[in-house]
Write a protein that holds these residues in place. Sequence first.
Motif, PDB file in Angstrom:
ATOM      1  N   ILE A 166       0.854  -1.193   0.000  1.00 25.64           N
ATOM      2  CA  ILE A 166       0.000   0.000   0.000  1.00 25.64           C
ATOM      3  C   ILE A 166       0.885   1.236   0.000  1.00 25.64           C
ATOM      4  O   ILE A 166       1.732   1.397   0.883  1.00 25.64           O
ATOM      5  N   LYS A 167       0.677   2.089  -1.000  1.00 24.86           N
ATOM      6  CA  LYS A 167       1.445   3.329  -1.101  1.00 24.86           C
ATOM      7  C   LYS A 167       0.672   4.459  -0.434  1.00 24.86           C
ATOM      8  O   LYS A 167      -0.546   4.577  -0.599  1.00 24.86           O
ATOM      9  N   MET A 168       1.390   5.277   0.319  1.00 17.79           N
ATOM     10  CA  MET A 168       0.759   6.353   1.082  1.00 17.79           C
ATOM     11  C   MET A 168       0.461   7.557   0.189  1.00 17.79           C
ATOM     12  O   MET A 168       1.002   8.654   0.349  1.00 17.79           O
ATOM     13  N   ASP A 169      -0.409   7.332  -0.795  1.00 21.00           N
ATOM     14  CA  ASP A 169      -0.875   8.427  -1.637  1.00 21.00           C
ATOM     15  C   ASP A 169      -2.389   8.354  -1.740  1.00 21.00           C
ATOM     16  O   ASP A 169      -3.014   7.456  -1.170  1.00 21.00           O
ATOM     17  N   GLY A 170      -3.006   9.295  -2.434  1.00 19.83           N
ATOM     18  CA  GLY A 170      -4.460   9.321  -2.516  1.00 19.83           C
ATOM     19  C   GLY A 170      -5.071   9.775  -1.204  1.00 19.83           C
ATOM     20  O   GLY A 170      -4.419  10.376  -0.355  1.00 19.83           O
ATOM     21  N   ASP A 171      -6.350   9.463  -1.025  1.00 18.63           N
ATOM     22  CA  ASP A 171      -7.064   9.851   0.184  1.00 18.63           C
ATOM     23  C   ASP A 171      -7.344   8.621   1.050  1.00 18.63           C
ATOM     24  O   ASP A 171      -7.248   7.472   0.588  1.00 18.63           O
ATOM     25  N   PHE A 172      -7.738   8.888   2.294  1.00 17.81           N
ATOM     26  CA  PHE A 172      -7.893   7.830   3.293  1.00 17.81           C
ATOM     27  C   PHE A 172      -9.248   7.971   3.989  1.00 17.81           C
ATOM     28  O   PHE A 172      -9.643   9.077   4.364  1.00 17.81           O
ATOM     29  N   TYR A 173      -9.949   6.832   4.161  1.00 17.34           N
ATOM     30  CA  TYR A 173     -11.293   6.861   4.726  1.00 17.34           C
ATOM     31  C   TYR A 173     -11.512   5.676   5.663  1.00 17.34           C
ATOM     32  O   TYR A 173     -10.833   4.645   5.558  1.00 17.34           O
ATOM     33  N   GLN A 174     -12.503   5.827   6.531  1.00 17.19           N
ATOM     34  CA  GLN A 174     -13.039   4.713   7.314  1.00 17.19           C
ATOM     35  C   GLN A 174     -14.414   4.393   6.749  1.00 17.19           C
ATOM     36  O   GLN A 174     -15.230   5.282   6.537  1.00 17.19           O
ATOM     37  N   VAL A 175     -14.661   3.109   6.474  1.00 17.08           N
ATOM     38  CA  VAL A 175     -15.932   2.674   5.906  1.00 17.08           C
ATOM     39  C   VAL A 175     -16.523   1.581   6.796  1.00 17.08           C
ATOM     40  O   VAL A 175     -15.844   0.591   7.098  1.00 17.08           O
ATOM     41  N   GLY A 176     -17.745   1.754   7.213  1.00 13.07           N
ATOM     42  CA  GLY A 176     -18.386   0.804   8.112  1.00 13.07           C
ATOM     43  C   GLY A 176     -19.128  -0.311   7.392  1.00 13.07           C
ATOM     44  O   GLY A 176     -19.702  -0.104   6.320  1.00 13.07           O
ATOM     45  N   ILE A 177     -19.123  -1.492   7.981  1.00 10.11           N
ATOM     46  CA  ILE A 177     -19.868  -2.651   7.476  1.00 10.11           C
ATOM     47  C   ILE A 177     -20.563  -3.315   8.660  1.00 10.11           C
ATOM     48  O   ILE A 177     -19.955  -3.519   9.721  1.00 10.11           O
TER      49      ILE A 177
END
Length: 350
Positions: A166-177
């Motif tokens: 995993i490259k530390m680029d782009g955006d980051f989110y938490q997604v619930g399931i």
Amino acid sequence: MSFEYKQFKDAKLDDPFFDSLRADYREFEDWFGRKSENWAYIFEQDGSKAIDGFLYMKIEDGVVDDVVPPLPAKKRLKVGTFKINAHGTKLGERFVKKIFDHAVDGGVAEIYVTIFPKHAGLVNLLNRYGFEKAAIKTTVNGVEDVLIRSMHWRDNLDRDKNYPLIKMDGDFYQVGIYPDYHTRLLPDSILNNEDVEIVKDISHANSINKIYIAAMKGLMSLTPGDKIVIYRTGDGKGPAEYRAVATSICVVEAVRTLDSFGSVDAFLNYARPHSVFSDAELSGFYKSRRYPFIISFTYNIALRHRLTRHHLIEKIGINRDAYPGFLRLTPQQFKQIVIDGGVNESLIVD
């Protein structure tokens, strides 16, 4: 069906599954007998216990000099035996994921496998995840290709070829399931705050590429390459503060809506290969439009330590009042989740 880590001696050598290996390698039965105490992943059909998949691996450290050209000294994971009976259930992905799990756990620089080019389906699967021909091996059985996969990030390649890094680029989110769906979708990420031992990690749907279907409108802000922390919501058996947990790290591949499919058949053809839902369930989702958003992602990492909602708030700095089903994370929060989750540092590329 069962997917287990067993000793060779617990596998039935007379199973027809091994016939093609006997045909390819004249020494196969003798070799198999010498490996009786070694361990392999074995996939068996329920009831008949007929074998549908077999995977044997071992760590090597040094020069590989029985191939042309020789491979220089490195710590490698050798895939010694890899065979499946493909039947449209993504069984191959299940085994490829195990290969990467062991490569990470063993701290190797490379993975390699020797394979006859005639096994085109398996070669194509390995090519998809970054294995490339680097040498040939000639024996009394014929000429095999030697496929190599580096465990270091390689720029200018698509994400699958760098999986599970995993490259530390782009955006980051938490997604619930919700818990029921989480268990079906990500069986590696069981609700357990103790370390996950790879060899005991038995799953029912261990494919790499997944389909997630939901109704949270914020999901449409996701873009390919974004990283998501999967958050298993509370199960009602205790306070969510300690029952809701972050379990997994995934990477977005594509984001679509149900309206982008011209028919239920088009939706089924897209979702079926990587979904844990039946055709009837998927058709129901399509008709009801209750869950209009479809996220395709790769299942990269199951956290070794599941992080409770309490931990996420008190140690990671997530806002207690924020909606936990979908929220944006800072790169620093994401990185701390990775660290506190016990993720092998080699998987994260700055």
